[in-house]
Design a protein around this motif. Sequence first.
Motif, PDB file in Angstrom:
ATOM      1  N   ARG A 133     -10.036  13.448   1.222  1.00 28.11           N
ATOM      2  CA  ARG A 133     -11.451  13.852   1.259  1.00 28.11           C
ATOM      3  C   ARG A 133     -11.647  15.267   0.717  1.00 28.11           C
ATOM      4  NH1 ARG A 133     -15.501  14.554   6.546  1.00 28.11           N
ATOM      5  NH2 ARG A 133     -17.051  15.785   5.433  1.00 28.11           N
ATOM      6  N   ALA A 151     -11.640  13.760  -3.276  1.00 26.88           N
ATOM      7  CA  ALA A 151     -12.934  13.100  -3.405  1.00 26.88           C
ATOM      8  C   ALA A 151     -14.103  14.067  -3.517  1.00 26.88           C
ATOM      9  CB  ALA A 151     -13.139  12.142  -2.231  1.00 26.88           C
ATOM     10  N   GLU A 152     -14.202  15.001  -2.577  1.00 31.29           N
ATOM     11  CA  GLU A 152     -15.390  15.858  -2.564  1.00 31.29           C
ATOM     12  C   GLU A 152     -15.512  16.724  -3.812  1.00 31.29           C
ATOM     13  OE1 GLU A 152     -15.516  17.880   1.160  1.00 31.29           O
ATOM     14  OE2 GLU A 152     -16.230  16.116   2.249  1.00 31.29           O
ATOM     15  N   GLN A 176     -18.093   8.889   3.552  1.00 29.72           N
ATOM     16  CA  GLN A 176     -17.605   9.804   4.569  1.00 29.72           C
ATOM     17  C   GLN A 176     -17.696   9.202   5.966  1.00 29.72           C
ATOM     18  OE1 GLN A 176     -19.716  13.473   3.900  1.00 29.72           O
ATOM     19  NE2 GLN A 176     -18.450  14.047   2.158  1.00 29.72           N
ATOM     20  N   TRP A 189     -14.714   6.869   6.131  1.00 30.76           N
ATOM     21  CA  TRP A 189     -13.474   7.633   6.260  1.00 30.76           C
ATOM     22  C   TRP A 189     -13.326   8.250   7.651  1.00 30.76           C
ATOM     23  CZ3 TRP A 189     -14.246  10.445   0.937  1.00 30.76           C
ATOM     24  CH2 TRP A 189     -13.857   9.580  -0.100  1.00 30.76           C
ATOM     25  N   THR A 190     -14.430   8.766   8.197  1.00 28.69           N
ATOM     26  CA  THR A 190     -14.372   9.389   9.521  1.00 28.69           C
ATOM     27  C   THR A 190     -14.016   8.373  10.589  1.00 28.69           C
ATOM     28  OG1 THR A 190     -15.986  11.071   8.883  1.00 28.69           O
ATOM     29  CG2 THR A 190     -15.668  10.694  11.234  1.00 28.69           C
ATOM     30  N   PRO A 205      -7.976   5.491   1.684  1.00 28.73           N
ATOM     31  CA  PRO A 205      -9.296   6.020   1.299  1.00 28.73           C
ATOM     32  C   PRO A 205      -9.605   5.796  -0.177  1.00 28.73           C
ATOM     33  CG  PRO A 205      -7.767   7.808   1.816  1.00 28.73           C
ATOM     34  CD  PRO A 205      -7.126   6.556   2.291  1.00 28.73           C
TER      35      PRO A 205
END
Length: 427
Positions: A26, A30-31, A46, A49-50, A178
């Motif tokens: 992440r 990704a971000e 997100q 993923w969380t 992910p």
Amino acid sequence: MTEFLIAARATHFAATVLATGLVFFRLLIAEPAMRGRSAALIDALQIGWTRTLWTALVVSVLSGVAWLVILTADIYGQTITDVVRQGEIFAVAVDTRFGHISCARLVLAVAIGALMPRPSVSLISWKIVLLVCAASLLASLAWVGHAGAAPGVNGDIHLISDVLHLLAAGAWVGGLLPLAMLLALARGEEQAWQTVMPRVVGRFSVLGIVSVGALLATGIINALYLVGSFRNLFGTDYGRLVLVKIVLFVVMVGIASVNKLHLTPRLAKAGAAPALRRNSLIELAIGALILLAVAALGTMPPAAHNHAHAHAEYGPVATGAAFVHIHSENGMADVTLAPGQVGTARATIRLWHEDLTELPAKAVTLILKAPAPGSNPLTRKARQNADGSWEVEGIPLGVSGNWTVNIEALLSPSGRLDLDGPIVIEP
């Protein structure tokens, strides 16, 4: 009991690698690649993923507790029901290095779970804290493995190598799920993700190449310490299992190469994302098999140490004495406290190599910690007898219960042996 221990370790490794990989993917992949894209799509990712991270952390904590319980039962030679009912688990948790590290890792898991959902991605301090916590959660596994028990400079090198090996595995294997989740979402939004997918996969490919290089280099170092030779690689159970791990790793690298060279350049075209997602899930499955092999290796004696788990021919322990045998791949200790009850006792310590020959030491320190919370450890220097054993007299044992005995042996100016285990003092 060994099968249960392997299952608990494998589950714990897999959950920890996944949790760390999610954080790495992440924040590092990704971000940065998705910045400026649809907020709704990013939020959907997100959230998924969380939730996956929280599931991984819960499984990590539960499997870590199971690992502690099974290990405690093995240390005391009792059933799981007995150690739970009698409270030996608490003694191992608060009085041993394994317990201390396990408790610290529990705190890290809670911190990661609390930090991950934060919606803001602009706070650098938040990112750094989350990355450090995730890396520490995974890297701390090195201290409860074979590398964590090795003394001296060689032990430090082995430990550093194991830490890097774990982090590289988390970055690569832990990032595969992910990535697959991202590719699944992108399949329904190909037009919106035509420019993003190549950036994400490209960044992950770079991280994967670095991780493979680190895994290869540190794997060679670890094999030198734990396997020792090609003969041990093919001629011992430990070595053959390492060989299985190597074969699985080569297969993973082969699939990753197909992804990098064939599928990644075609991501802007229809049909490439599903194929890449399928291959990522196959890689993930192979990675799970590797973690299962790692879990089994941690319960076996390393081939390089000729670790037969055969103990010396002990003489009979005196009636009323307390006795514990503590072993690691770097040496063993027999500790006898006579009498093994409240009062004043004499300690006798014998140090052994793994081949059951006497382990010479320049100095030996005995440390005893009472089960009472907040009690100060008793630290005594031992003197060596003519027969090679070490002795400490006049040890006050004020309370009964599950004490912790720690042996610190100075083997050379740069080499130390540190062993600890439980010993029961009767009323």
